[in-house]
Design an enzyme around this catalytic site. Structure first.
Site, PDB file in Angstrom:
ATOM      1  N   ASP A   1     -46.168  28.036 -12.671  1.00 46.13           N
ATOM      2  CA  ASP A   1     -45.498  27.578 -13.880  1.00 46.13           C
ATOM      3  C   ASP A   1     -45.728  26.067 -13.929  1.00 46.13           C
ATOM      4  O   ASP A   1     -46.070  25.453 -12.915  1.00 46.13           O
ATOM      5  CB  ASP A   1     -44.004  27.918 -13.802  1.00 46.13           C
TER       6      ASP A   1
ATOM      7  N   ASP B   1     -43.631  23.266 -16.042  1.00 49.47           N
ATOM      8  CA  ASP B   1     -42.410  22.454 -16.057  1.00 49.47           C
ATOM      9  C   ASP B   1     -41.432  22.942 -14.996  1.00 49.47           C
ATOM     10  O   ASP B   1     -41.060  24.111 -14.961  1.00 49.47           O
ATOM     11  CB  ASP B   1     -41.754  22.504 -17.442  1.00 49.47           C
TER      12      ASP B   1
ATOM     13  N   ASP C   1     -38.787  18.845 -15.201  1.00 47.23           N
ATOM     14  CA  ASP C   1     -38.425  19.634 -16.374  1.00 47.23           C
ATOM     15  C   ASP C   1     -37.365  18.885 -17.172  1.00 47.23           C
ATOM     16  O   ASP C   1     -36.775  17.918 -16.690  1.00 47.23           O
ATOM     17  CB  ASP C   1     -37.883  20.994 -15.940  1.00 47.23           C
TER      18      ASP C   1
ATOM     19  N   ASN D   1     -44.566  28.836 -20.627  1.00 51.22           N
ATOM     20  CA  ASN D   1     -43.997  28.936 -21.970  1.00 51.22           C
ATOM     21  C   ASN D   1     -43.958  27.536 -22.566  1.00 51.22           C
ATOM     22  O   ASN D   1     -43.480  26.606 -21.915  1.00 51.22           O
ATOM     23  CB  ASN D   1     -42.558  29.477 -21.922  1.00 51.22           C
TER      24      ASN D   1
ATOM     25  N   ARG E   1     -41.151  25.830 -32.058  1.00 47.13           N
ATOM     26  CA  ARG E   1     -39.909  25.237 -32.570  1.00 47.13           C
ATOM     27  C   ARG E   1     -40.186  23.981 -33.404  1.00 47.13           C
ATOM     28  O   ARG E   1     -39.254  23.368 -33.919  1.00 47.13           O
ATOM     29  CB  ARG E   1     -38.994  24.868 -31.402  1.00 47.13           C
TER      30      ARG E   1
ATOM     31  N   CYS F   1     -47.843  30.134 -23.758  1.00 45.42           N
ATOM     32  CA  CYS F   1     -47.290  30.828 -24.917  1.00 45.42           C
ATOM     33  C   CYS F   1     -46.711  29.770 -25.843  1.00 45.42           C
ATOM     34  O   CYS F   1     -45.796  29.050 -25.456  1.00 45.42           O
ATOM     35  CB  CYS F   1     -46.200  31.802 -24.490  1.00 45.42           C
TER      36      CYS F   1
ATOM     37  N   ASP G   1     -39.928  28.358 -11.331  1.00 46.11           N
ATOM     38  CA  ASP G   1     -38.605  27.786 -11.063  1.00 46.11           C
ATOM     39  C   ASP G   1     -37.516  28.532 -11.820  1.00 46.11           C
ATOM     40  O   ASP G   1     -36.386  28.048 -11.910  1.00 46.11           O
ATOM     41  CB  ASP G   1     -38.578  26.292 -11.410  1.00 46.11           C
TER      42      ASP G   1
ATOM     43  N   ARG H   1     -37.226  34.198 -15.154  1.00 44.60           N
ATOM     44  CA  ARG H   1     -38.216  34.740 -16.100  1.00 44.60           C
ATOM     45  C   ARG H   1     -39.641  34.548 -15.600  1.00 44.60           C
ATOM     46  O   ARG H   1     -40.509  35.374 -15.880  1.00 44.60           O
ATOM     47  CB  ARG H   1     -38.011  34.179 -17.500  1.00 44.60           C
TER      48      ARG H   1
END
Length: 186
Positions: free
Chosen positions: A7, A9, A15, A51, A57, A89, A127, A130
């Site tokens: 992953d 972030d 993050d 993600n 957004r 994504c 982290d 999900r």
């Protein structure tokens, strides 16, 4: 092929609950870039599965995401490391896509890109729950780091079976390299 999925972030860089929206906000976690470089030098191909719903957004655009990734690649190159591919994504949660983690779409894309029948045993590091849930259906080795959101999640005890917990990416890398060397000698 020695493949590793990270992953972004919270694993490679700090993050933010407000999203990483610009290159200036992308700050590597101490030791993470060097850990990737060490893994590369041991023959690991490192890919990112992330993600990036800030695009969906409307918080940033593809040009900005590309600039963030250029900064990441440049910082890695400066310490002798590289990321072989970035899978992301761009959708918002309400888009109900198949690539947004916890769904496994990004992991299916990675398997196709690297022409792998499956990802059994491929280490995946995240982290968040999900991240683990997205990797689990494809048989990935599940690893959680305590950086990013990981510190809050690690102690809750509701992690998927077999999840290994590490202080950070550097600790994960050290453990993986030791495990690899030990199995190669056996």
């Amino acid at each position: 092929m020695k493949l590793l999925i990270l992953d972004r972030d919270g694993v490679i860089n700090e993050d933010s609950d407000d999203f990483i929206k610009s290159p200036d906000e992308w700050v590597p976690i101490p030791g993470s870039l060097e850990a990737i470089a060490r893994l590369n030098h041991e023959g690991w191909h490192v890919v990112v599965a992330s993600n990036q719903s800030g695009i969906g957004r409307g918080l940033f655009d593809m040009t900005t995401l590309n600039a963030i990734h250029r900064k990441m690649h440049k910082a890695l190159a400066a310490v002798g490391g590289r990321i072989d591919a970035v899978f992301f994504c761009p959708h918002a949660p309400e888009d109900h896509c198949s690539c947004r983690k916890p769904k496994p779409g990004l992991f299916h894309d990675i398997a196709r890109r690297f022409e792998l029948e499956n990802l059994d045993g491929v280490p995946s590091v995240g982290d968040s729950v999900r991240d683990l849930q997205a990797a689990q259906p494809l048989g990935c080795g599940l690893n959680l780091v305590r950086t990013g959101k990981g510190e809050r999640i690690a102690d809750l005890g509701n992690l998927p079976a077999g999840t290994r917990v590490h202080d950070d990416l550097a600790a994960f890398a050290d453990g993986l390299m030791l495990q690899t060397r030990t199995s190669e000698k056996a």
